[in-house]
Design an enzyme around this catalytic site. Structure first.
Site, PDB file in Angstrom:
ATOM      1  N   HIS B 162      52.032  -0.208 -13.230  1.00  0.00           N
ATOM      2  CA  HIS B 162      52.885  -0.950 -14.160  1.00  0.00           C
ATOM      3  C   HIS B 162      52.966  -0.326 -15.560  1.00  0.00           C
ATOM      4  O   HIS B 162      53.618  -0.865 -16.455  1.00  0.00           O
ATOM      5  CB  HIS B 162      52.343  -2.395 -14.253  1.00  0.00           C
ATOM      6  CG  HIS B 162      53.343  -3.404 -14.730  1.00  0.00           C
ATOM      7  ND1 HIS B 162      53.179  -4.126 -15.884  1.00  0.00           N
ATOM      8  CD2 HIS B 162      54.530  -3.795 -14.194  1.00  0.00           C
ATOM      9  CE1 HIS B 162      54.219  -4.925 -16.043  1.00  0.00           C
ATOM     10  NE2 HIS B 162      55.042  -4.759 -15.040  1.00  0.00           N
ATOM     11  N   LYS B 164      54.058   2.038 -18.689  1.00  0.00           N
ATOM     12  CA  LYS B 164      55.381   2.490 -19.151  1.00  0.00           C
ATOM     13  C   LYS B 164      55.144   3.421 -20.326  1.00  0.00           C
ATOM     14  O   LYS B 164      55.394   3.050 -21.471  1.00  0.00           O
ATOM     15  CB  LYS B 164      56.227   1.299 -19.630  1.00  0.00           C
ATOM     16  CG  LYS B 164      56.446   0.206 -18.609  1.00  0.00           C
ATOM     17  CD  LYS B 164      55.958  -1.103 -19.128  1.00  0.00           C
ATOM     18  CE  LYS B 164      56.062  -2.278 -18.207  1.00  0.00           C
ATOM     19  NZ  LYS B 164      56.360  -2.126 -16.834  1.00  0.00           N
ATOM     20  N   ASP B 169      54.369  17.011 -25.154  1.00  0.00           N
ATOM     21  CA  ASP B 169      53.630  18.184 -25.678  1.00  0.00           C
ATOM     22  C   ASP B 169      52.183  17.849 -26.042  1.00  0.00           C
ATOM     23  O   ASP B 169      51.652  18.431 -27.006  1.00  0.00           O
ATOM     24  CB  ASP B 169      54.354  18.762 -26.907  1.00  0.00           C
ATOM     25  CG  ASP B 169      55.622  19.503 -26.508  1.00  0.00           C
ATOM     26  OD1 ASP B 169      55.766  19.839 -25.320  1.00  0.00           O
ATOM     27  OD2 ASP B 169      56.463  19.731 -27.397  1.00  0.00           O
TER      28      ASP B 169
END
Lengths: 228, 228
Positions: B162, B164, B169
């Site tokens: 779940h 996000k 870099d």
């Protein structure tokens, strides 16, 4: 007698004055020391990663609810106790002394609900914004929290109120991917950032106030089935 | 003749040497200035709040895809252009030069998918972790991204993957409540934090590497219907 009485009264007065002065002085010193400690200590910067294994958080909640100095009885349940992401999240929330803003898509975790109710009883000003479609799901704590007297507002939009953040004492931001559900806490890969960071706190507090005003019940629209 | 030739050659050599030295010197100075600028400039600290009104992000994507100096043709679509939370998120992602880790529950936004494919073509090492149950939803970009040659790994768990977040870099963390879906971007109340913060980046990168290894396909289990 008069002289002795006057001297006693003078002595008492002096003693009272000294005691009061000492007390005030110590109180001021303690307040200054606390303020200095708060200024000097490193701000909280933490990330909690979930899932959090099923564990007993009774001690954290009982400790927070008990009178200062009261000894907590050990919980007889068989779940492991001790530090885990959920207990850490609980402790961060329970550190609230004045205010708690919660902006949450789904809220069904009983332990987190107990913590919020406890804070409300303690006099902390709790405000909750949630999603209209998810506040009615099985196990949702929103009804209980409202019943306890906590202010809750919800959207009337097609989209979801999908935020998952809380702000403690206008000082600490708690935000991430985690909905406050037992399913998410025990089974999902989730993250929660905890930050004492004035800049981020302000941005999220502004967002909360914006939504709080937009979801003011005086603006709710009610449609009868016939008018649709 | 010899003397004149030698003098010319010596002059040419001196010129070349001076030119080379000057070029190297200027290059070194520019590199040092860039490093100093990177050290001195304020790290990115930003929060993007959604919904983001429907808008044209063509210019951002075309600009990133074009050769340096190439003029982008204006997009003829009727949507408003200019700055919006989605265009800012795109620009942050498109700043990647070496690596991009993505850890995302649901990914169906075509513009964000184009940005990721563009980075992959540009040679940026892109790795994606996603949720098995949501990578097959209608409009999911995961198949397209795999088809483009980007590495994708997914869970085999009951809980959801779940998270996000993304890491650009190994320097910039992008995290919040937002799934990369058009529905969420255009309709939901969502937040995305963007932080150049080494401490938080490290914690999320460690989480990514942990999950990346756990979801290694050599550990996938395949069951036939009979064996269930």
């Amino acid at each position: 007698m008069w002289a002795a009485g006057a001297a006693r009264r003078a002595g008492l007065g002096l003693g009272l004055g000294l005691g009061l002065g000492l007390g005030l002085g110590l109180g001021l010193a303690a307040a200054l020391a606390l303020a200095a400690w708060r200024r000097q200590r490193r701000p909280v910067r933490e990330v909690l990663f979930f899932p959090s294994r099923p564990s007993c958080t009774e001690a954290v909640l009982v400790e927070a609810a008990a009178e200062p100095g009261a000894a907590a009885r050990p919980c007889p349940c068989p779940l492991p106790q001790g530090d885990c992401p959920l207990s850490r999240l609980l402790r961060r929330l329970l550190s609230a002394r004045r205010s708690l803003e919660i902006c949450l898509f789904a809220f069904s975790c009983p332990q987190l609900s107990r913590a919020v109710q406890l804070l409300h009883r303690r006099g902390v000003c709790v405000r909750i914004v949630t999603d209209a479609q998810y506040m009615g799901i099985r196990g949702s704590q929103i009804g209980l929290l409202r019943h306890a007297g906590i202010q809750v507002r919800h959207d009337q939009e097609d989209g979801y109120m999908h935020h998952k953040f809380a702000i403690v004492d206008r000082r600490m931001l708690i935000t991430g991917s985690l909905n406050w559900t037992t399913q998410a806490i025990q089974n999902n890969r989730e993250n929660v950032l905890v930050m004492e960071d004035a800049e981020y706190v302000k941005l999220f507090l502004d967002e909360f106030e914006r939504i709080w005003e937009e979801y003011n019940p005086i603006s709710y629209k009610f449609f009868s089935k016939d008018s649709k």
